[in-house]
Enzyme design. Structure first.
Site, PDB file in Angstrom:
ATOM      1  N   ASP A  86       0.873  -1.176   0.000  1.00 27.36           N
ATOM      2  CA  ASP A  86       0.000   0.000   0.000  1.00 27.36           C
ATOM      3  C   ASP A  86       0.910   1.226   0.000  1.00 27.36           C
ATOM      4  O   ASP A  86       1.753   1.375   0.880  1.00 27.36           O
ATOM      5  CB  ASP A  86      -0.907  -0.030   1.228  1.00 27.36           C
ATOM      6  N   ASP A  97      -3.597   7.200  -3.051  1.00 24.14           N
ATOM      7  CA  ASP A  97      -3.570   6.138  -2.036  1.00 24.14           C
ATOM      8  C   ASP A  97      -4.070   4.886  -2.734  1.00 24.14           C
ATOM      9  O   ASP A  97      -5.250   4.789  -3.060  1.00 24.14           O
ATOM     10  CB  ASP A  97      -4.482   6.545  -0.870  1.00 24.14           C
ATOM     11  N   HIS A 155     -12.642   5.341   1.848  1.00 22.60           N
ATOM     12  CA  HIS A 155     -12.742   6.626   2.558  1.00 22.60           C
ATOM     13  C   HIS A 155     -12.631   7.793   1.586  1.00 22.60           C
ATOM     14  O   HIS A 155     -12.036   7.667   0.518  1.00 22.60           O
ATOM     15  CB  HIS A 155     -11.612   6.714   3.586  1.00 22.60           C
ATOM     16  N   HIS A 163      -8.479  10.446   5.757  1.00 25.34           N
ATOM     17  CA  HIS A 163      -9.744   9.812   6.108  1.00 25.34           C
ATOM     18  C   HIS A 163     -10.770  10.878   6.429  1.00 25.34           C
ATOM     19  O   HIS A 163     -10.892  11.325   7.549  1.00 25.34           O
ATOM     20  CB  HIS A 163      -9.547   8.807   7.249  1.00 25.34           C
ATOM     21  N   GLU A 188     -11.063   0.353  -1.182  1.00 31.77           N
ATOM     22  CA  GLU A 188     -10.050  -0.630  -0.817  1.00 31.77           C
ATOM     23  C   GLU A 188     -10.615  -1.863  -0.122  1.00 31.77           C
ATOM     24  O   GLU A 188     -10.560  -1.984   1.091  1.00 31.77           O
ATOM     25  CB  GLU A 188      -8.946  -0.001   0.024  1.00 31.77           C
ATOM     26  N   GLU A 281      -6.571  -1.509  -4.058  1.00 28.93           N
ATOM     27  CA  GLU A 281      -7.060  -0.159  -3.761  1.00 28.93           C
ATOM     28  C   GLU A 281      -6.735   0.784  -4.915  1.00 28.93           C
ATOM     29  O   GLU A 281      -5.659   0.688  -5.516  1.00 28.93           O
ATOM     30  CB  GLU A 281      -6.398   0.390  -2.483  1.00 28.93           C
TER      31      GLU A 281
END
Ligand code: MN
Ligand code: MN
Length: 295
Positions: A86, A97, A155, A163, A188, A281
């Site tokens: 990640d 992300d 998120h 977040h 994700e 993700e």
């Protein structure tokens, strides 16, 4: 609608993410030192004009997330390990992300995680309820024979913020929150063989700035200034402070700062012992069609 310049910052972060992802992928094989993967990725992100938005997360088998090498870590990838990579890239605080999974042996879990995020991408449009989206993600994973980790979610993303609302479940839910045009979000799904939840585990390597506190120790003051000014409130690892402080001083400083509430820690998140977890993700901007920055 999101400002075009901001969309371009998100796209630049995504382009850096994709480049480093491809370079990392070439290095993945049993025996590779995890610490080498992390320092390689973090240095390449800087070289390409971004900043690592968090330390490279390298989480193996029953660890879902928030694992990163320690100072002088000697751990290597083993044959058959299910590795989640990640990676976060920041360009002026606009974030990519995204994550992928790797295993030297064949495992259907990786394909299931990828199918689940792909199904989400196909479905996303302004006005979609996030509870409905969770059901779409879950169904795609189940169609590939996998089950969900129920307490990990996607998120919203904002500048220097990982977040923010909405929380996007990976399972069907009654949530009536909706996706709005111009929202940046990360989807994700984490999948495994049996439906389960993750719990906090150890050892903790990742911390994040929360607020200033009066601190007595000069080392803790230095660590707090780095967390606030260099990492700008984004997560960092103990090993990323070693150019400034010795390992012992880092350990004492982060302990004091966490006790004072100036830093918060991110413990590794572990599923059921011995049961592998896969993750996929992507970061995207809600629009019709959706803009996926990391694919
Ligand atoms: Mn991530
Ligand atoms: Mn994320």
């Amino acid at each position: 609608m999101m400002n075009e310049n901001i969309i371009n910052e998100y796209k630049t972060a995504g382009t850096i993410w994709k480049t480093v992802r491809n370079e990392l992928f070439e290095k993945l094989k049993p025996g590779v030192l995890l610490l080498d993967l992390a320092t390689f990725a973090e240095n390449r992100i800087r070289k390409l004009g971004g900043e690592p938005a968090f330390p490279l997360n390298l989480s193996i088998n029953d660890i879902a997330a928030h694992s990163t090498p320690s100072i002088n870590d000697k751990a290597t990838l083993q044959k058959g390990d299910l590795l989640k990579i990640d990676m976060g890239v920041s360009v002026n605080g606009y974030l990519a992300d995204a994550a992928f999974s790797y295993c030297s042996e064949k495992t259907p879990l990786i394909k299931a995680a990828e199918a689940a995020v792909a199904a989400a991408i196909d479905a996303i449009k302004p006005g979609l309820r996030v509870g409905e989206l969770g059901g779409i993600i879950e169904q795609a994973a189940r169609d590939h024979g996998a089950q969900m980790i129920i307490n990990l979610t996607g998120h919203g993303i904002d500048q220097y913020e990982f977040h923010v609302p909405p929380t996007i479940p990976n399972i069907a839910s009654g949530s009536r929150e909706t996706l709005e045009e111009g929202m940046a979000i990360a989807i994700e799904p984490f999948v495994c063989e049996q439906r389960t939840a993750v719990r906090e585990s150890a050892p903790i390597e990742i911390y994040r700035y929360v607020t200033d506190r009066p601190v007595r120790s000069p080392d803790a003051r230095i660590a707090l200034a780095l967390a606030r000014d260099t990492y700008k409130g984004l997560p960092f690892a103990r090993r990323q402070l070693t150019s400034t402080l010795s390992p012992v001083k880092i350990a004492l400083a982060v302990r004091e700062l966490e006790r004072l509430g100036a830093l918060v820690s991110h413990a590794p998140l572990r599923g059921d012992a011995g049961t592998p977890i896969a993750q996929a993700e992507h970061t995207m901007i809600v629009a019709d069609p959706v803009i996926v920055t990391t694919r």
